[in-house]
Design an enzyme around this catalytic site. Structure first.
Site, PDB file in Angstrom:
ATOM      1  N   GLU A   1     -18.648  36.543 146.626  1.00  0.00           N
ATOM      2  CA  GLU A   1     -18.558  37.049 148.002  1.00  0.00           C
ATOM      3  C   GLU A   1     -17.212  36.719 148.648  1.00  0.00           C
ATOM      4  O   GLU A   1     -17.145  36.230 149.772  1.00  0.00           O
ATOM      5  CB  GLU A   1     -19.707  36.501 148.844  1.00  0.00           C
TER       6      GLU A   1
ATOM      7  N   LYS B   1     -18.654  27.035 145.713  1.00  0.00           N
ATOM      8  CA  LYS B   1     -18.959  28.461 145.578  1.00  0.00           C
ATOM      9  C   LYS B   1     -17.641  29.127 145.206  1.00  0.00           C
ATOM     10  O   LYS B   1     -16.693  29.110 146.001  1.00  0.00           O
ATOM     11  CB  LYS B   1     -19.475  29.003 146.911  1.00  0.00           C
TER      12      LYS B   1
ATOM     13  N   GLU C   1     -31.594  25.729 143.625  1.00  0.00           N
ATOM     14  CA  GLU C   1     -31.190  25.901 145.021  1.00  0.00           C
ATOM     15  C   GLU C   1     -32.243  26.736 145.741  1.00  0.00           C
ATOM     16  O   GLU C   1     -32.382  27.933 145.501  1.00  0.00           O
ATOM     17  CB  GLU C   1     -29.817  26.591 145.108  1.00  0.00           C
TER      18      GLU C   1
ATOM     19  N   TRP D   1     -25.196  45.555 148.698  1.00  0.00           N
ATOM     20  CA  TRP D   1     -25.508  44.997 150.013  1.00  0.00           C
ATOM     21  C   TRP D   1     -26.376  45.978 150.809  1.00  0.00           C
ATOM     22  O   TRP D   1     -26.529  45.829 152.010  1.00  0.00           O
ATOM     23  CB  TRP D   1     -24.225  44.692 150.801  1.00  0.00           C
TER      24      TRP D   1
ATOM     25  N   HIS E   1     -34.837  42.736 149.569  1.00  0.00           N
ATOM     26  CA  HIS E   1     -33.573  43.050 150.242  1.00  0.00           C
ATOM     27  C   HIS E   1     -33.701  44.304 151.111  1.00  0.00           C
ATOM     28  O   HIS E   1     -32.937  45.255 150.978  1.00  0.00           O
ATOM     29  CB  HIS E   1     -32.474  43.232 149.189  1.00  0.00           C
TER      30      HIS E   1
ATOM     31  N   GLU F   1     -23.991  28.738 159.501  1.00  0.00           N
ATOM     32  CA  GLU F   1     -24.249  30.026 158.861  1.00  0.00           C
ATOM     33  C   GLU F   1     -25.723  30.069 158.469  1.00  0.00           C
ATOM     34  O   GLU F   1     -26.245  29.157 157.822  1.00  0.00           O
ATOM     35  CB  GLU F   1     -23.357  30.178 157.618  1.00  0.00           C
ATOM     36  N   ARG F   2     -26.389  31.119 158.902  1.00  0.00           N
ATOM     37  CA  ARG F   2     -27.830  31.287 158.673  1.00  0.00           C
ATOM     38  C   ARG F   2     -28.639  30.144 159.282  1.00  0.00           C
ATOM     39  O   ARG F   2     -29.664  29.730 158.742  1.00  0.00           O
ATOM     40  CB  ARG F   2     -28.158  31.424 157.181  1.00  0.00           C
TER      41      ARG F   2
ATOM     42  N   GLU G   1     -33.532  32.599 156.429  1.00  0.00           N
ATOM     43  CA  GLU G   1     -32.645  33.755 156.600  1.00  0.00           C
ATOM     44  C   GLU G   1     -33.385  35.075 156.394  1.00  0.00           C
ATOM     45  O   GLU G   1     -33.154  36.048 157.102  1.00  0.00           O
ATOM     46  CB  GLU G   1     -31.482  33.631 155.601  1.00  0.00           C
TER      47      GLU G   1
ATOM     48  N   ARG H   1     -27.239  43.732 139.963  1.00  0.00           N
ATOM     49  CA  ARG H   1     -26.824  42.431 140.508  1.00  0.00           C
ATOM     50  C   ARG H   1     -27.722  41.298 139.999  1.00  0.00           C
ATOM     51  O   ARG H   1     -27.249  40.174 139.789  1.00  0.00           O
ATOM     52  CB  ARG H   1     -26.843  42.493 142.041  1.00  0.00           C
TER      53      ARG H   1
ATOM     54  N   ARG I   1     -22.000  26.468 141.820  1.00  0.00           N
ATOM     55  CA  ARG I   1     -23.051  27.456 142.082  1.00  0.00           C
ATOM     56  C   ARG I   1     -22.974  28.634 141.117  1.00  0.00           C
ATOM     57  O   ARG I   1     -21.883  29.122 140.791  1.00  0.00           O
ATOM     58  CB  ARG I   1     -22.965  27.962 143.522  1.00  0.00           C
TER      59      ARG I   1
ATOM     60  N   ASP J   1     -31.383  36.853 145.999  1.00  0.00           N
ATOM     61  CA  ASP J   1     -30.906  36.033 147.119  1.00  0.00           C
ATOM     62  C   ASP J   1     -32.029  35.522 148.017  1.00  0.00           C
ATOM     63  O   ASP J   1     -32.244  36.090 149.083  1.00  0.00           O
ATOM     64  CB  ASP J   1     -29.931  36.871 147.984  1.00  0.00           C
TER      65      ASP J   1
HETATM   66  C1  BDP Z   1     -26.472  34.727 151.329  1.00  0.00           C
HETATM   67  C2  BDP Z   1     -26.098  34.515 152.759  1.00  0.00           C
HETATM   68  C3  BDP Z   1     -24.665  34.148 152.962  1.00  0.00           C
HETATM   69  C4  BDP Z   1     -24.275  33.025 152.009  1.00  0.00           C
HETATM   70  C5  BDP Z   1     -24.587  33.416 150.586  1.00  0.00           C
HETATM   71  C6  BDP Z   1     -24.413  32.265 149.627  1.00  0.00           C
HETATM   72  O1  BDP Z   1     -26.403  35.699 153.464  1.00  0.00           O
HETATM   73  O2  BDP Z   1     -24.505  33.781 154.305  1.00  0.00           O
HETATM   74  O3  BDP Z   1     -22.950  32.694 152.130  1.00  0.00           O
HETATM   75  O4  BDP Z   1     -25.923  33.800 150.463  1.00  0.00           O
HETATM   76  O5  BDP Z   1     -25.429  31.682 149.258  1.00  0.00           O
HETATM   77  O6  BDP Z   1     -27.846  34.516 151.270  1.00  0.00           O
HETATM   78  O7  BDP Z   1     -23.319  31.939 149.236  1.00  0.00           O
END
Ligand code: BDP
Length: 742
Positions: free
Chosen positions: A333, A329, A429, A585, A563, A209-210, A435, A378, A366, A407
């Site tokens: 999300e 986590k 972190e 988002w 963003h 992922e990413r 990304e 947010r 997290r 983010d």
């Molecule tokens: C975002 C990403 C996503 C991650 C999320 C995270 O787009 O893929 O799952 O953060 O950190 O930046 O949990």
């Protein structure tokens, strides 16, 4: 006929001489190509290339190191010794005479004495003895010292533990790799942060992922029977920069990784990483007791759930005796978490922390949480949720806080949680994978981004309370300290998808060791080791790296915008992104452009996010005039005609920033092209091509954003600046269904 013959002959001899010329040319070209390409490189060796040092340095280094005195009687000392041999034979072409016996009399100059302080205690030498009493080295620190023994010069690399010796060995090799003098060495180095950790967002099907560097390096299907030799090189590279922990799996976790079939695989990886001082961690899915344990609930207060985690932890330690712990986590999300059962984040963290405690394991929980049910900004939500829980977490919980509150954006102000939880160990972190910064093809050195955050002053205990001091534990005496980086490593031959992205892995590790270090100095040592020590190359490349992050901020999200990227995949510009399942988002939620102006009002007139900072910081950000312009639109909704420090109206300033971003990339390309003679052909060419992509995409970002925001500002472009190359409709129509990393 004759004529023809003569002509023919002439033709033949002309052809011959042309052929000869061609052959000569080819030979010449081959020689040049060979000289240039002598070490055609694909990047696999990273910064551990150990190329021969220049003749001018060679004799002094050879004189300084003639003999190795080391008793490699543990797996870690064995890898330290083999790294020394590998390094010195590459750098100096020297094979060291080795002696195991540390008490053996030194009869000539050039002994390299390597070992733990205890193993060196048989030496009766006073200088060594002095170090034996040095307790400040801790578990992982080391000394590298020029000493005299029997009137002979020697160098000692010593530590309390084997892993400290290994770190010292890498440091020593780095000195030679970067052509530093070995005279009068007196180095004491101790890590400031306990857990220097990579977070792999790697799925069990090897999708990352990413990730922009191929598949996951963890080949789960073939493990445990096939253990890819690459894992050893991964361990070497990480140990060389002090990384001592790695989370193998994605934060969006699968419970199955906690089943015996996978634990066996994890154990096989852990066995490879162990000699290099690296502890393995896993991500834990909160509902694992239901998914793989057949329980009806995952409620942290349920006795069966507690027993299930206790047993699971016991089982894991049977496979991996030095298991590090869990990264979680939760309630973020769509991931399950304690709030699904009406419990707090602390209840959830403590559930896992309790059984880990007996084994010395930790939970990394997290703080990246936000909820669409929650109408508040947010950027404020993690703080609102976690600050009331300060002091409620078990002492083996680390709360891992993202940089920053939204983010991993190209630029965010530091997260307000830093400095706001004195009774909870807070970890950092960072994202190493890019990304939001152009994936693998944009050259963006993240050292300056990390340094900007780490050196930010939270003022939480008065001036000088930097983020670095929060996370190294010195400000609040945290029991556990951690700096994590979301890994950019993949199966690509060059590991990170681009040669320059190796620098981001490198600088992350070096800053985790010492969060107050200079990102410029780190870039310099990386360039020297990765490419060449030639200062005609080093200086311009380091300058280019140091300017690269600002360039990206300018062409993507200048003046505090954030963003604004394409939806889902996050590739390219998307300031028009609106609608969809949740407002936060979208891009319009963040830029809030209208006919009056642009920016998110986070002052007391708006979401009042500024109030989450300590009073001096809050006061600075509250006021439009004192807010640094780089954060202007993060904290304020500002009229288009607002006069900026340059004297220009905001609109003009914004356009200039986009334009400067593109110009900076053009300049980077020019710099790189002027340096081709210092780099092997293969790496030169890929970097050159990637810079061309970056220029194209920087232009795209600039043009798309200007075209879009102009529909609100209704103002002309500043005189002399080119209009966007295409219409807004064109930019909006672009689709990238197969962009990587989703
Ligand atoms: C975002 C990403 C996503 C991650 C999320 C995270 O787009 O893929 O799952 O953060 O950190 O930046 O949990």
């Amino acid at each position: 006929m004759n004529l023809f013959k003569i002509d023919g002959l002439a033709n033949v001899s002309r052809t011959k001489s042309r052929r000869l010329l061609t052959v000569r040319f080819l030979v010449f070209a081959l020689i040049i190509a060979f000289a240039n390409n002598a070490c055609a490189e694909d990047g696999y060796d990273l910064w551990l290339r150990y190329q021969p040092v220049e003749t001018a340095w060679l004799s002094s280094y050879r004189h300084a190191v003639t003999q190795l005195v080391m008793n490699a009687d543990s797996s870690t000392l064995k890898v330290a010794q083999s790294e020394l041999r590998r390094g010195l034979s590459g750098l100096l072409h020297s094979k060291l005479i080795a002696s195991k016996d540390p008490s053996k009399e030194i009869t000539r100059d050039g002994a390299l004495i390597v070992g733990t302080l205890q193993s060196l205690s048989t030496f009766r030498n006073a200088e060594i003895k002095a170090d034996l009493s040095d307790e400040k080295l801790g578990d992982e620190g080391y000394v590298i010292r020029a000493i005299h023994i029997n009137n002979h010069q020697a160098i000692m690399i010593a530590a309390n533990n084997d892993v400290g010796v290994l770190y010292g060995v890498f440091h020593f090799l780095r000195l030679i790799q970067t052509w530093q003098s070995l005279n009068s060495l007196n180095i004491v180095s101790v890590p400031h942060v306990q857990l220097r950790m990579l977070n792999h967002w790697d799925n069990l099907d090897r999708h990352v992922e990413r990730g922009y560097a191929g598949e996951s390096i963890w080949d789960w299907h073939k493990l445990p029977d096939y253990v890819d030799p690459r894992y050893t090189d991964y361990a070497r590279a990480n140990a060389s920069i002090g990384i001592n922990a790695t989370v193998l799996t994605n934060v969006n976790a699968k419970a199955i990784v906690l089943t015996p079939m996978y634990l066996e695989k994890v154990a096989a990886i852990a066995n490879v990483l162990r000699p290099y001082g690296i502890h393995v961690f896993l991500t834990a899915r909160f509902t694992a007791p239901m998914e793989i344990g057949e329980l009806k609930t995952a409620d942290p207060m349920d006795a069966e759930v507690q027993a299930w985690w206790r047993d699971k932890v016991e089982e894991i330690y049977r496979y991996i005796p030095d298991f590090g712990g869990f990264l979680v986590k939760a309630n973020s999300e769509g991931q399950p978490g304690p709030q699904d059962y009406g419990r707090t984040q602390a209840d959830g963290a403590n559930l896992l922390a309790a059984p880990l405690k007996a084994h010395g394991g930790v939970v990394i929980w997290r703080a990246f949480v936000y909820s669409q049910e929650q109408p508040d900004d947010r950027a404020k939500q993690a703080y609102n949720e976690f600050v009331p829980l300060d002091g409620k977490f078990n002492d083996n919980v680390i709360v891992q806080v993202k940089n920053g509150a939204i983010d991993f954006q190209p630029r965010e102000p530091f997260h307000p949680l830093f400095g706001a939880m004195p009774k909870t160990s807070l970890g950092m972190e960072f994202q190493i994978t890019k990304e939001y910064l152009g994936f693998a093809t944009h050259l963006v050195y993240l050292g300056s981004l990390y340094e900007e955050t780490l050196s930010s002053d939270t003022y939480s205990r008065g001036a000088g309370s930097t983020v670095a001091k929060v996370i190294d534990g010195s400000l609040y005496g945290y029991k556990h300290t951690c700096m994590a980086g979301v890994s950019n490593i993949g199966s690509d031959r060059n590991w990170t998808g681009s040669h320059f992205d190796q620098a981001n892995w490198y600088v992350f590790g070096r800053l985790a060791w010492n969060p107050s270090a200079s990102s410029r100095e780190i870039a310099t040592e990386w360039v020297r080791m990765t490419f060449t020590n030639n200062h005609h190359f080093v200086k311009p490349v380091v300058d280019m790296m140091m300017a690269s992050r600002e360039a990206a901020v300018n062409y993507m999200t200048p003046l505090g915008l954030h963003h604004q990227m394409g939806k889902g995949h996050h590739y390219g510009p998307g300031p028009w992104v609106a609608g969809g399942p949740r407002a936060d988002w979208t891009s319009v939620y963040y830029h809030r452009a209208d006919e009056q102006g642009i920016g998110f009002d986070r002052a007391s007139t708006g979401s009042n996010a500024v109030a989450q900072y300590a009073p001096p910081v809050a006061a600075q950000f509250e006021n439009l005039q004192t807010t640094p312009e780089k954060f202007l639109l993060w904290f304020h909704h500002v009229p288009w005609n607002y006069q900026m420090k340059s004297g220009r109206p905001l609109w003009d300033e914004l356009v200039y920033h986009y334009d400067d971003g593109v110009k900076a990339v053009i300049e980077m390309r020019r710099t790189w092209q002027s340096l081709s003679s210092y780099v092997d052909v293969q790496r030169y060419a890929q970097i050159n091509d990637f810079l061309a992509i970056q220029q194209k995409e920087a232009q795209w970002w600039r043009d798309a954003c200007i075209a879009y925001f102009q529909t609100f500002s209704n103002r002309p472009l500043p005189v002399g600046l080119a209009p966007p190359q295409h219409s807004l409709a064109y930019y909006e129509s672009l689709q990238f269904p197969y962009a990587p990393g989703q």
